[in-house]
Structures are given as structure tokens and as C-alpha cells.
Design a protein around this motif. Structure first.
Motif, mmCIF file in Angstrom:
data_model
loop_
_atom_site.group_PDB
_atom_site.id
_atom_site.type_symbol
_atom_site.label_atom_id
_atom_site.label_comp_id
_atom_site.label_asym_id
_atom_site.label_seq_id
_atom_site.Cartn_x
_atom_site.Cartn_y
_atom_site.Cartn_z
ATOM 1 N N SER A 8 -5.302 77.331 50.386
ATOM 2 C CA SER A 8 -4.317 78.296 50.916
ATOM 3 C C SER A 8 -4.093 79.401 49.893
ATOM 4 C CB SER A 8 -2.992 77.586 51.218
ATOM 5 O OG SER A 8 -3.135 76.666 52.278
ATOM 6 N N ASN A 9 -4.081 79.025 48.617
ATOM 7 C CA ASN A 9 -3.921 80.023 47.558
ATOM 8 C C ASN A 9 -5.160 80.905 47.423
ATOM 9 O OD1 ASN A 9 -1.315 79.353 46.915
ATOM 10 N ND2 ASN A 9 -1.848 78.021 45.198
ATOM 11 N N VAL A 10 -6.336 80.338 47.699
ATOM 12 C CA VAL A 10 -7.560 81.159 47.703
ATOM 13 C C VAL A 10 -7.442 82.243 48.780
ATOM 14 C CG1 VAL A 10 -10.051 81.151 48.149
ATOM 15 C CG2 VAL A 10 -9.037 79.332 46.772
ATOM 16 N N ILE A 11 -6.892 81.868 49.927
ATOM 17 C CA ILE A 11 -6.681 82.841 51.011
ATOM 18 C C ILE A 11 -5.668 83.905 50.576
ATOM 19 C CG2 ILE A 11 -5.738 83.131 53.345
ATOM 20 C CD1 ILE A 11 -6.985 80.368 54.005
ATOM 21 N N ILE A 12 -4.604 83.468 49.919
ATOM 22 C CA ILE A 12 -3.621 84.435 49.405
ATOM 23 C C ILE A 12 -4.286 85.403 48.442
ATOM 24 C CG2 ILE A 12 -1.582 84.674 47.904
ATOM 25 C CD1 ILE A 12 -0.518 82.082 49.156
ATOM 26 N N TYR A 13 -5.173 84.884 47.575
ATOM 27 C CA TYR A 13 -5.879 85.749 46.619
ATOM 28 C C TYR A 13 -6.670 86.823 47.373
ATOM 29 C CZ TYR A 13 -8.553 87.300 42.602
ATOM 30 O OH TYR A 13 -9.098 88.084 41.611
ATOM 31 N N HIS A 14 -7.368 86.400 48.444
ATOM 32 C CA HIS A 14 -8.122 87.377 49.243
ATOM 33 C C HIS A 14 -7.210 88.451 49.826
ATOM 34 C CE1 HIS A 14 -12.245 85.936 49.253
ATOM 35 N NE2 HIS A 14 -11.849 84.693 49.512
ATOM 36 N N THR A 15 -6.096 88.035 50.390
ATOM 37 C CA THR A 15 -5.204 88.992 51.072
ATOM 38 C C THR A 15 -4.484 89.917 50.094
ATOM 39 O OG1 THR A 15 -3.370 87.409 51.092
ATOM 40 C CG2 THR A 15 -4.845 87.417 52.994
ATOM 41 N N MET A 16 -4.399 89.502 48.816
ATOM 42 C CA MET A 16 -3.711 90.328 47.815
ATOM 43 C C MET A 16 -4.680 90.932 46.803
ATOM 44 S SD MET A 16 -0.284 88.050 47.040
ATOM 45 C CE MET A 16 0.509 89.367 46.087
ATOM 46 N N LEU A 25 -11.332 67.179 41.082
ATOM 47 C CA LEU A 25 -12.042 67.372 42.351
ATOM 48 C C LEU A 25 -11.795 68.785 42.871
ATOM 49 C CD1 LEU A 25 -13.689 66.312 44.751
ATOM 50 C CD2 LEU A 25 -11.550 65.489 45.752
ATOM 51 N N GLN A 26 -10.564 69.209 42.812
ATOM 52 C CA GLN A 26 -10.186 70.561 43.218
ATOM 53 C C GLN A 26 -10.984 71.598 42.430
ATOM 54 O OE1 GLN A 26 -5.842 71.382 43.741
ATOM 55 N NE2 GLN A 26 -6.142 72.572 41.898
ATOM 56 N N LYS A 27 -11.095 71.359 41.127
ATOM 57 C CA LYS A 27 -11.820 72.279 40.251
ATOM 58 C C LYS A 27 -13.316 72.307 40.611
ATOM 59 C CE LYS A 27 -12.199 72.772 35.245
ATOM 60 N NZ LYS A 27 -11.713 72.091 34.049
ATOM 61 N N ALA A 28 -13.887 71.115 40.861
ATOM 62 C CA ALA A 28 -15.303 71.035 41.206
ATOM 63 C C ALA A 28 -15.590 71.724 42.537
ATOM 64 C CB ALA A 28 -15.747 69.572 41.262
ATOM 65 N N LEU A 29 -14.735 71.496 43.527
ATOM 66 C CA LEU A 29 -14.908 72.155 44.819
ATOM 67 C C LEU A 29 -14.688 73.660 44.696
ATOM 68 C CD1 LEU A 29 -13.118 69.603 47.185
ATOM 69 C CD2 LEU A 29 -15.567 70.079 47.074
ATOM 70 N N GLY A 30 -13.686 74.046 43.892
ATOM 71 C CA GLY A 30 -13.377 75.466 43.721
ATOM 72 C C GLY A 30 -14.506 76.248 43.097
ATOM 73 N N TYR A 65 -1.922 81.837 34.357
ATOM 74 C CA TYR A 65 -3.071 81.284 33.623
ATOM 75 C C TYR A 65 -4.179 80.831 34.574
ATOM 76 C CZ TYR A 65 -5.635 77.869 30.730
ATOM 77 O OH TYR A 65 -6.605 77.165 30.085
ATOM 78 N N PHE A 66 -3.816 80.418 35.795
ATOM 79 C CA PHE A 66 -4.779 79.847 36.729
ATOM 80 C C PHE A 66 -5.383 80.876 37.685
ATOM 81 C CE2 PHE A 66 -2.162 76.264 35.444
ATOM 82 C CZ PHE A 66 -3.122 75.318 35.132
ATOM 83 N N ALA A 97 -9.739 83.433 41.351
ATOM 84 C CA ALA A 97 -10.651 84.571 41.489
ATOM 85 C C ALA A 97 -12.087 84.086 41.648
ATOM 86 C CB ALA A 97 -10.533 85.486 40.267
ATOM 87 N N GLU A 98 -12.457 83.081 40.849
ATOM 88 C CA GLU A 98 -13.799 82.515 40.944
ATOM 89 C C GLU A 98 -14.010 81.826 42.294
ATOM 90 O OE1 GLU A 98 -17.674 81.078 39.872
ATOM 91 O OE2 GLU A 98 -16.428 82.824 39.447
ATOM 92 N N SER A 99 -13.002 81.076 42.749
ATOM 93 C CA SER A 99 -13.118 80.391 44.043
ATOM 94 C C SER A 99 -13.193 81.391 45.189
ATOM 95 C CB SER A 99 -11.931 79.451 44.255
ATOM 96 O OG SER A 99 -11.956 78.394 43.322
ATOM 97 N N ALA A 100 -12.442 82.482 45.074
ATOM 98 C CA ALA A 100 -12.469 83.512 46.112
ATOM 99 C C ALA A 100 -13.846 84.176 46.187
ATOM 100 C CB ALA A 100 -11.390 84.549 45.850
#
Length: 345
Positions: free
Chosen positions: A258-266, A218-223, A283-284, A289-292
Motif C-alpha cells: 500500500s505504501n509502494v502505491i502511495i510512493y507512486h501517487t506522490m 520477507l518484505q524486504k526480499a519481495l520488495g 530512512y525507509f 523507491a526501489e520497490s516502486a
């Protein structure tokens, strides 16, 4: 529990302390240490005379310390184990009695307290005395972002070879119930053939995780904003609430976004640094990056607000008579359409 390996090694070598006071929120590590002291220290013959197991709700510190001051029969050591020690009453007189015993323990007694689900009050004198004597052992819960690594380490310790994403898949599905995880890994170790790699197919077959319908997928599909897959998974998960707890699903999605937000900020920093900050395997990073890309920072932040809204709804606030199945579907709809939804101020 950081000292667990040392404790287990010392028990095996018959090098023990007069008191072990295990406390903390994670019962799994406490159980491992107590099990070793209960089963691996005394011989079977010695246990008959020199091992006593009591429960906190059925005894008191005064009774326990009276037992501790007795001497072993037909052996050099006696072991007294207090399970569920958090149920013991510790008023001033009990605290003073334990404090006095800590200062002068009986060398032939091994006194073991299993104080689960909470810590001793660090302000109390008896806690400080136990800590100073090196007899206090804290068992802390593993943070969710460290759980996949713990699972990977347990697989390595057990000699289980795994596919790259398996520790994360198990963490997402089983949550932080370490006892359950350990039991499932023991089961898999028996099932796996020599040299066989643990992959998603084996996990699905033997643990009951559906590779297609679980919180990880589900996480993957939403991402990836795959609406068809997300609604299909949500429908299945809603029909099986026992296998897909709503609270666990919210927690997983909260961590992901929350990690998607971290990706944006970094953005622009090395993938290894971003992965370290997130607490995930590098690896993930490509997934984040795709979700961001699909969820700009403003939308990712809105998703966090949506998840908080549904956490309240899951507790019955603002969602009277809504089933978990209905909540999951509505949640998925709002996340997929976050760019179209006007947030309440």
C-alpha cells in the motif's frame, strides 16, 4: 490513552477522581492505569481493609454501588476495582443506578471500572454523563503505521538506545500486542549493558527473531524481487507457523505494498512528505523507491489484489486442505511473478 501520563501522575500524588471508567479496545493502557490504582494508591495496611477487587461476571452494578456507598475503615479512602467490567449486565435499572451515582458519588470512594476490548455505547445517557464529569477514559488501539513510533518512544522512555530500524523490526515481528512488546523491552533493558545499542543481533538472540527468516526480511526480499531469498524465507516461515502467523504476514505485506502505491501517487514530492503520508521513518523511503521501480503502479495494485485473495484462502475459502506453508510459497510465487500473472476479472 491520551490522559494516561496525567492519570498516573495524579495517582502518585494521591489526587484521584471518585470514578474512573476505562473502556476501549486496547487493554494495555487500561491495565497500566488500573495497576497503579490497585498497587500505588493505598498503603499495604490500608489495602487490607479498604480495597476490594471484583470481576464483572461475578457481580452486578447494584452490588458494586452498594459497596461504593460504604465508608472506609481505618483510612480516608476506599478503592473498589471492577475487572472485566465488560461482562457486567447493564439493563435500564443498572444504567439508571449508575447514572444516579455519577451525579452524587461518595467522596471517600474511588470506583474503578476496567471495561476492556470494546467501548461503551456513546448514545447512552450514562456514557454521556461519565464523559461530562471527566470520568470516562477511552483506550484506543494504536494504528499499525504508528506502532514503530510508539515502540521508539517506549525505548526512549526506558533509556534503551536503538539502531535505526529496530522499532520497525519489533513492530513487524511482535505486531500490535503492546503488553508483549512492553514485556520484551523490559527484558532487553535488563540484558543490555550500560551504553549498549539495541541492534538486530541482540534482538535475534534474546527475543527469538531470526534476522534472516522473519516477515520483515520477507518484505524486504519481495520488495527487491530477490526470488531466491524470498522462497528461502517463505520455506522457513512455513515450517514455523506459530512464530510467523499467516494473518500477521499478510497484514505487513499489505501495508508495505500500500505504501509502494502511495510512493507512486506522490512521485516527485519531498521524501519527508511521502514518509509522513505513509507513516514511516524517512530512512525507509529509499526502500520504497526501489520497490516502486520494480513494481510499477499497475503491478503494485495487482499485489494488493493477490494479498486479498490469500486472505480469503487463509480463511479456508478457495484453498481447501492447503497448509499455511503451501499458502506462503504460493503467495510468494505470485508476488514475484506478478508481471506474468493474468488477474481474474
Amino acid at each position: 490513552m491520551k490522559e494516561l501520563d496525567v492519570i498516573l501522575k495524579n495517582i502518585k500524588n494521591k489526587e484521584v477522581l471518585p470514578i474512573y471508567f476505562f473502556h476501549g479496545e486496547e487493554s494495555y493502557f487500561i491495565d497500566l492505569a488500573v495497576k497503579a490504582l490497585e498497587h500505588d494508591f493505598l498503603t499495604e495496611d490500608e489495602k487490607a481493609f479498604n480495597q476490594t477487587v471484583v470481576y464483572g461476571k461475578d457481580t452486578s452494578y447494584h452490588e458494586i454501588l452498594s459497596l461504593a456507598r460504604q465508608f472506609p475503615m481505618m483510612g480516608d479512602k476506599q478503592v473498589i476495582i471492577i475487572k472485566e467490567a465488560q461482562d457486567l449486565r447493564m439493563a435500564e435499572s443498572e444504567s439508571n443506578a449508575l447514572e444516579a451515582y455519577i451525579q452524587n458519588p461518595v467522596p471517600s470512594t474511588v470506583l474503578v471500572f476496567a471495561h476492556k476490548h470494546k467501548k461503551l455505547d456513546s448514545r447512552k445517557k450514562v456514557t454521556k454523563s461519565l464523559e461530562k464529569a471527566g470520568m470516562l477514559f477511552l483506550s484506543e488501539s494504536i494504528r499499525e503505521n504508528h506502532l514503530p513510533k510508539w515502540i521508539a518512544d517506549e525505548c526512549l522512555r526506558s533509556g534503551i538506545k536503538t539502531a535505526p530500524n529496530i522499532s520497525h523490526l519489533l513492530a513487524e515481528y511482535l505486531g500490535n500486542d503492546l503488553s508483549r512488546i512492553a514485556n520484551e523491552l523490559n527484558k532487553l533493558k535488563i540484558i543490555l549493558k550500560p551504553g549498549e545499542v539495541l541492534d538486530g543481533k541482540i534482538v535475534e538472540e534474546h527475543i527469538g527473531i531470526s534476522k534472516e527468516y522473519n516477515v520483515f526480511e520477507l518484505q524486504k526480499a519481495l520488495g527487491t524481487k530477490n526470488a531466491n531469498a524470498a522462497f528461502k524465507i517463505a520455506h522457513f516461515m512455513g515450517k514455523n507457523p506459530k512464530n510467523n502467523p499467516f494473518v500477521m504476514m499478510l497484514s505487513s505485506l499489505y501495508n508495505y505494498f500500500s505504501n509502494v502505491i502511495i510512493y507512486h501517487t506522490m512521485a516527485g514530492q519531498p521524501p519527508q512528505a511521502i514518509a509522513s503520508q505513509m507513516g514511516v521513518n524517512p530512512y525507509f523511503i529509499k526502500d520504497y523507491a526501489e520497490s516502486a521501480r520494480l513494481y510499477p503502479l499497475k503491478q503494485a495494485t495487482r499485489v494488493i489484489s493477490i494479498l486479498r485473495e490469500f486472505d480469503m484462502k487463509g480463511k479456508g475459502l478457495g484453498a481447501v486442505n492447503m497448509s499455511e506453508a503451501e499458502l506462503i510459497k504460493e503467495l510468494v510465487y505470485k508476488i514475484i511473478n506478478v508481471d506474468k500473472i493474468r488477474m481474474k476479472v
